[in-house]
Design a protein around this motif. Sequence first.
Motif, PDB file in Angstrom:
ATOM      1  N   LEU A 270      40.547  12.842  28.188  1.00 55.35           N
ATOM      2  CA  LEU A 270      39.966  13.474  29.372  1.00 55.35           C
ATOM      3  C   LEU A 270      40.688  14.745  29.808  1.00 55.35           C
ATOM      4  O   LEU A 270      40.502  15.216  30.931  1.00 55.35           O
ATOM      5  CB  LEU A 270      39.842  12.490  30.548  1.00 55.35           C
ATOM      6  N   SER A 271      41.505  15.329  28.933  1.00 56.61           N
ATOM      7  CA  SER A 271      41.882  16.731  29.137  1.00 56.61           C
ATOM      8  C   SER A 271      40.701  17.581  28.682  1.00 56.61           C
ATOM      9  O   SER A 271      39.728  17.077  28.127  1.00 56.61           O
ATOM     10  CB  SER A 271      43.156  17.086  28.363  1.00 56.61           C
ATOM     11  N   GLY A 277      45.366  20.819  26.175  1.00 57.16           N
ATOM     12  CA  GLY A 277      45.721  20.407  27.520  1.00 57.16           C
ATOM     13  C   GLY A 277      46.430  19.080  27.638  1.00 57.16           C
ATOM     14  O   GLY A 277      46.602  18.580  28.749  1.00 57.16           O
ATOM     15  N   ARG A 278      46.864  18.481  26.544  1.00 58.83           N
ATOM     16  CA  ARG A 278      47.599  17.220  26.607  1.00 58.83           C
ATOM     17  C   ARG A 278      48.979  17.471  27.223  1.00 58.83           C
ATOM     18  O   ARG A 278      49.511  18.569  27.143  1.00 58.83           O
ATOM     19  CB  ARG A 278      47.769  16.618  25.213  1.00 58.83           C
ATOM     20  N   TYR A 279      49.595  16.405  27.744  1.00 62.66           N
ATOM     21  CA  TYR A 279      50.916  16.644  28.330  1.00 62.66           C
ATOM     22  C   TYR A 279      51.954  17.069  27.280  1.00 62.66           C
ATOM     23  O   TYR A 279      52.823  17.911  27.575  1.00 62.66           O
ATOM     24  CB  TYR A 279      51.372  15.445  29.182  1.00 62.66           C
ATOM     25  N   PRO A 280      51.918  16.553  26.013  1.00 58.24           N
ATOM     26  CA  PRO A 280      52.860  17.102  25.026  1.00 58.24           C
ATOM     27  C   PRO A 280      52.630  18.582  24.733  1.00 58.24           C
ATOM     28  O   PRO A 280      53.582  19.310  24.421  1.00 58.24           O
ATOM     29  CB  PRO A 280      52.615  16.229  23.785  1.00 58.24           C
ATOM     30  N   PRO A 453      45.045  10.930  33.752  1.00 58.04           N
ATOM     31  CA  PRO A 453      45.192  12.191  34.491  1.00 58.04           C
ATOM     32  C   PRO A 453      44.169  13.212  34.016  1.00 58.04           C
ATOM     33  O   PRO A 453      43.651  13.137  32.897  1.00 58.04           O
ATOM     34  CB  PRO A 453      46.624  12.638  34.136  1.00 58.04           C
ATOM     35  N   ASN A 454      43.880  14.173  34.870  1.00 56.44           N
ATOM     36  CA  ASN A 454      43.109  15.335  34.452  1.00 56.44           C
ATOM     37  C   ASN A 454      44.080  16.393  33.924  1.00 56.44           C
ATOM     38  O   ASN A 454      45.273  16.128  33.756  1.00 56.44           O
ATOM     39  CB  ASN A 454      42.245  15.860  35.603  1.00 56.44           C
ATOM     40  N   GLN A 455      43.565  17.576  33.671  1.00 62.10           N
ATOM     41  CA  GLN A 455      44.423  18.616  33.096  1.00 62.10           C
ATOM     42  C   GLN A 455      45.621  18.927  33.997  1.00 62.10           C
ATOM     43  O   GLN A 455      46.745  19.067  33.521  1.00 62.10           O
ATOM     44  CB  GLN A 455      43.602  19.884  32.849  1.00 62.10           C
ATOM     45  N   ALA A 456      45.373  19.004  35.304  1.00 64.84           N
ATOM     46  CA  ALA A 456      46.477  19.252  36.241  1.00 64.84           C
ATOM     47  C   ALA A 456      47.467  18.103  36.224  1.00 64.84           C
ATOM     48  O   ALA A 456      48.686  18.302  36.357  1.00 64.84           O
ATOM     49  CB  ALA A 456      45.925  19.471  37.647  1.00 64.84           C
ATOM     50  N   GLY A 457      46.970  16.888  36.064  1.00 62.11           N
ATOM     51  CA  GLY A 457      47.850  15.736  35.989  1.00 62.11           C
ATOM     52  C   GLY A 457      48.725  15.750  34.759  1.00 62.11           C
ATOM     53  O   GLY A 457      49.922  15.416  34.823  1.00 62.11           O
TER      54      GLY A 457
END
Length: 476
Positions: A270-271, A277-280, A453-457
């Motif tokens: 869900l990015s 846009g993943r957190y890594p 999370p979304n992209q901001a998350g």
Amino acid sequence: MRRKLERAWRTRRARAGTIAAATTAVALLAAPLAMAGPNGFGSESGGHGSGGDGDWVTAWSASPQGSSTLGKFGAETVSGTNQAELLKQITPPITAFNDETVRQVMYLHQGGDAVRIRLSNQFGNQDVTFPTVTVGKRAGDSGADVEGAPVPVTFDGSDSVTIPEGGDVLSDPIPLETEALDHVVVSMFVPAGQGPATVHGNSMQTFFTTPGDKTAQTDDANFTENGIVPNRFTSSLTTAVYYATGIQVEGEEGDKTIVAFGDSITDGFLSDGNTDGRYPDALARRVQENPDTANLSITNQAISGGRVLSQGFGPSALDRFDKEVLEQPNIGGVIFLQGINDIGGAIFQDGLGTATADQLIPAYKELAARAHAKGVPFYIGTLTPAGNLLRPTPYGQYSLPQAVAERNKVNEWLRGEGSRYFDGVIDYDAAIRDPLVPDWIALQFDALDNLHPNQAGYEKMAESIPQEFLDQMANG
């Protein structure tokens, strides 16, 4: 130019730390990794501190989770080793490419002077042959055009490679200069009759196909773009990676592979599609902005729907940890975030119930001990919120009170008595939770399924990792 500047400051840093580095190296050399099995990592990667890795690091990766069972334009996210039989009965035909070129785009988290490509047939049901494979830097910010001409990829000097059922292969070093955060394009010709493809189901990146062998074609004209990315929901369900599981780069002395290991939250579910846009990915950008940590290459070994204790959509963390973490070249640390699917009982998986904190905690200790036995730092994240019963997560029991209680028990242990088993605890939960209702994801960080999370998350998660942990890995 940037790589020349990097070489200059890295040389200065290396000289300043020579004595400390030499002392550390002596200690680490005392416990090299054993040679790996048929997966092939060990033949090129001697393990942490073994001296057999040269300057190679993994700059991109995707964990294989099973054979495709949902069709190349279906919901490959829930393909995998433990997919529910009912789901298999109602899905499209498996993905078996038929005299097609498959072109895929990968986001490198480190640069170098050469690359090596890893291809996998881990979940195939027969040998698979690739007559030609090419690689090149992507031209532009989108699509799959190649800058200059695609470079042939060879395997033991041959353009063609056959991978046995259940195996994988690492290519020869291929001269291709790249920088951190470049995109590369890997093209492979897949003849008919190869059987179901080994897949990573959630790539958040469209891929391209065309009839015939077009691996040497520079542009993506006449290629069909596969995947739907008008929003994060469609892109999460229609994008995948086939056969390719890793790209290594020959970087600079002191470069290190850092593995982000986890489930769909690390996988970037869900990015936004085609945005890295993943957190890594966000963490890779963060470490590259700081000269003191730009030697770190953040690689992603996550499986959406994955579990710690048992098979989810793919092997369990306990089963895949050694291969996907400890056998990486120049491994410098692991950032672990997994367990919410064990507690929440992800749907579309056969024969699995839910787990408790008391079952997860011993597994966390075991994984940390395995890493420490090889001299690899182990950082662990708190489990993120999913407890909004007004809008319960649709994938299982994550939002029920008993699941919320088990998640909180895990997090309390990690923040307290359990912290001594790890090199550091990253409080992802605190970073993205609602300050007034802490069992909920804060609305500004919620992808609106009350789990991801979304992209901001994801950006917030990357920001929440303490700088001291990154410095420790960079200088370890």
